[in-house]
Design a protein around this motif. Structure first.
Motif, PDB file in Angstrom:
ATOM      1  N   ARG A  20       0.943  -1.236   0.066  1.00 53.05           N
ATOM      2  CA  ARG A  20       0.040   0.067   0.112  1.00 53.05           C
ATOM      3  C   ARG A  20       0.423   1.260   0.658  1.00 53.05           C
ATOM      4  NH1 ARG A  20      -3.606  -3.333  -1.530  1.00 53.05           N
ATOM      5  NH2 ARG A  20      -4.406  -4.516  -0.135  1.00 53.05           N
ATOM      6  N   PHE A  21       0.655   2.252  -0.698  1.00 53.69           N
ATOM      7  CA  PHE A  21       1.683   3.635  -0.742  1.00 53.69           C
ATOM      8  C   PHE A  21       0.596   4.519  -0.063  1.00 53.69           C
ATOM      9  CE2 PHE A  21       2.777   0.282  -4.430  1.00 53.69           C
ATOM     10  CZ  PHE A  21       3.944   0.943  -4.017  1.00 53.69           C
ATOM     11  N   SER A  39       6.879  13.483   2.146  1.00 55.67           N
ATOM     12  CA  SER A  39       6.406  12.720   2.940  1.00 55.67           C
ATOM     13  C   SER A  39       6.110  10.809   2.129  1.00 55.67           C
ATOM     14  CB  SER A  39       6.917  13.061   3.982  1.00 55.67           C
ATOM     15  OG  SER A  39       7.199  13.662   4.818  1.00 55.67           O
ATOM     16  N   PRO A  40       6.605  10.604   0.798  1.00 54.71           N
ATOM     17  CA  PRO A  40       6.734   9.518   0.316  1.00 54.71           C
ATOM     18  C   PRO A  40       6.317   7.760   1.499  1.00 54.71           C
ATOM     19  CG  PRO A  40       7.859  10.017  -0.987  1.00 54.71           C
ATOM     20  CD  PRO A  40       7.599  11.512   0.024  1.00 54.71           C
ATOM     21  N   SER A  41       5.343   7.319   0.838  1.00 53.43           N
ATOM     22  CA  SER A  41       5.423   6.445   2.247  1.00 53.43           C
ATOM     23  C   SER A  41       5.383   4.921   1.254  1.00 53.43           C
ATOM     24  CB  SER A  41       5.369   6.238   3.248  1.00 53.43           C
ATOM     25  OG  SER A  41       3.996   6.001   3.708  1.00 53.43           O
ATOM     26  N   ALA A  42       5.480   3.586   2.157  1.00 48.67           N
ATOM     27  CA  ALA A  42       5.072   1.962   1.548  1.00 48.67           C
ATOM     28  C   ALA A  42       4.963   1.239   3.102  1.00 48.67           C
ATOM     29  CB  ALA A  42       5.644   1.827   0.859  1.00 48.67           C
ATOM     30  N   ILE A  43       4.004   0.485   2.258  1.00 46.68           N
ATOM     31  CA  ILE A  43       3.285  -0.257   3.932  1.00 46.68           C
ATOM     32  C   ILE A  43       3.438  -1.510   3.303  1.00 46.68           C
ATOM     33  CG2 ILE A  43       1.724  -1.108   5.328  1.00 46.68           C
ATOM     34  CD1 ILE A  43       3.305   1.159   6.385  1.00 46.68           C
ATOM     35  N   TYR A  44       3.652  -2.832   3.699  1.00 42.70           N
ATOM     36  CA  TYR A  44       3.348  -3.814   2.930  1.00 42.70           C
ATOM     37  C   TYR A  44       2.399  -4.599   4.285  1.00 42.70           C
ATOM     38  CZ  TYR A  44       4.161  -9.084   1.376  1.00 42.70           C
ATOM     39  OH  TYR A  44       3.890  -9.865   1.336  1.00 42.70           O
ATOM     40  N   GLU A  45       1.301  -5.001   3.949  1.00 40.82           N
ATOM     41  CA  GLU A  45       0.768  -5.928   4.205  1.00 40.82           C
ATOM     42  C   GLU A  45       0.236  -7.615   4.372  1.00 40.82           C
ATOM     43  OE1 GLU A  45      -2.769  -4.256   3.342  1.00 40.82           O
ATOM     44  OE2 GLU A  45      -3.419  -2.584   5.261  1.00 40.82           O
ATOM     45  N   PRO A  48      -4.117  -9.227   7.131  1.00 46.03           N
ATOM     46  CA  PRO A  48      -5.345  -7.416   7.827  1.00 46.03           C
ATOM     47  C   PRO A  48      -4.964  -7.091   9.577  1.00 46.03           C
ATOM     48  CG  PRO A  48      -6.222  -9.575   6.960  1.00 46.03           C
ATOM     49  CD  PRO A  48      -5.303 -10.066   6.871  1.00 46.03           C
ATOM     50  N   MET A  49      -3.510  -8.178   9.972  1.00 41.42           N
ATOM     51  CA  MET A  49      -3.366  -7.669  11.149  1.00 41.42           C
ATOM     52  C   MET A  49      -2.642  -6.675  11.322  1.00 41.42           C
ATOM     53  SD  MET A  49      -4.896 -10.484  13.887  1.00 41.42           S
ATOM     54  CE  MET A  49      -3.758 -10.221  15.220  1.00 41.42           C
ATOM     55  N   PHE A  50      -0.957  -7.152  10.604  1.00 43.09           N
ATOM     56  CA  PHE A  50       0.003  -6.554  10.894  1.00 43.09           C
ATOM     57  C   PHE A  50       0.843  -5.955   9.134  1.00 43.09           C
ATOM     58  CE2 PHE A  50       0.335 -10.215  13.842  1.00 43.09           C
ATOM     59  CZ  PHE A  50       0.502  -9.591  15.257  1.00 43.09           C
ATOM     60  N   ILE A  77       8.419   2.454   9.950  1.00 42.23           N
ATOM     61  CA  ILE A  77       6.808   2.261  10.570  1.00 42.23           C
ATOM     62  C   ILE A  77       6.229   0.345  10.773  1.00 42.23           C
ATOM     63  CG2 ILE A  77       5.443   2.511   8.565  1.00 42.23           C
ATOM     64  CD1 ILE A  77       3.842   4.158  10.801  1.00 42.23           C
ATOM     65  N   GLY A  78       5.415  -0.138  11.903  1.00 43.61           N
ATOM     66  CA  GLY A  78       4.932  -0.849  11.458  1.00 43.61           C
ATOM     67  C   GLY A  78       3.828  -1.007  12.409  1.00 43.61           C
ATOM     68  N   LEU A  79       2.905  -1.656  11.951  1.00 40.10           N
ATOM     69  CA  LEU A  79       1.406  -1.098  12.146  1.00 40.10           C
ATOM     70  C   LEU A  79       0.457  -2.573  13.226  1.00 40.10           C
ATOM     71  CD1 LEU A  79       0.531   0.345   9.161  1.00 40.10           C
ATOM     72  CD2 LEU A  79       0.831   1.393  11.319  1.00 40.10           C
ATOM     73  N   PHE A  80      -0.457  -2.440  13.590  1.00 38.58           N
ATOM     74  CA  PHE A  80      -1.019  -3.667  14.032  1.00 38.58           C
ATOM     75  C   PHE A  80      -2.772  -3.171  14.401  1.00 38.58           C
ATOM     76  CE2 PHE A  80      -1.948  -6.722  18.502  1.00 38.58           C
ATOM     77  CZ  PHE A  80      -2.950  -7.229  17.890  1.00 38.58           C
ATOM     78  N   SER A  81      -3.409  -4.456  13.522  1.00 41.44           N
ATOM     79  CA  SER A  81      -4.856  -4.186  14.400  1.00 41.44           C
ATOM     80  C   SER A  81      -5.168  -4.946  14.860  1.00 41.44           C
ATOM     81  CB  SER A  81      -5.744  -4.068  13.259  1.00 41.44           C
ATOM     82  OG  SER A  81      -4.476  -2.728  12.682  1.00 41.44           O
TER      83      SER A  81
END
Length: 156
Positions: A20-21, A39-45, A48-50, A77-81
């Motif tokens: 996700r960009f 500030s561009p960024s990208a997330i690798y999922e 659905p939780m991490f 960045i780390g994301l946790f849902s």
């Protein structure tokens, strides 16, 4: 059983289908002051939780007859849902700050500034709104006004 399904990783999904960009743009102006940032960024999922991601950042600031500053850096960045609507985050940023003062009474300087933000937000689809706190905040060197910062995070 619902939690196991929520955390399930589908190995048949292509790598780029999980990326996700997003990012941010900033602009601040007033009489004698200008600041702009990208500030561009990208997330690798992973599921659905991490999620885990990286970002780049650049800012230019000019206060007329006082100083000019550039800030360049990167973040991890780390994301946790734990549930769909709740997003917890940890974000480490490292910035190279260069300040050049117009007044010779102030010393020009260049230094690295780290920040570690812990955050919590309400998530709906690809938008998260929340608050984060820089636990490494140093008022003398920070590029931020204070340790607490609201955020809106959008990834496509």
């Amino acid at each position: 059983m619902a939690n196991a399904q929520f955390a399930h990783i589908d190995a048949t999904v292509d790598f780029w289908d999980r990326v996700r960009f997003g990012g941010g743009l900033g602009l601040s102006t007033e009489s004698g002051f200008f600041s702009a940032s990208v500030s561009p960024s990208a997330i690798y999922e992973f599921n659905p939780m991490f999620g885990l991601g990286v970002g780049l950042s650049g800012t230019y600031t000019n206060r007329k007859n006082f100083y000019k500053a550039t800030v360049f850096g990167s973040s991890l960045i780390g994301l946790f849902s734990p549930i769909q609507e709740l997003q917890l985050s940890a974000e480490f940023e490292a910035f190279l700050v260069t300040r050049n003062f117009d007044n010779p009474l102030f010393k020009n300087d260049q230094y690295w500034y780290p920040a570690l933000f812990l955050g919590v937000g309400y998530r709906t689809q690809n938008v998260t709104v929340g608050i984060r706190c820089n636990v490494l905040y140093n008022g003398d060197k920070s590029i931020y006004a204070n340790a607490w910062m609201p955020f809106i995070r959008v990834y496509f």
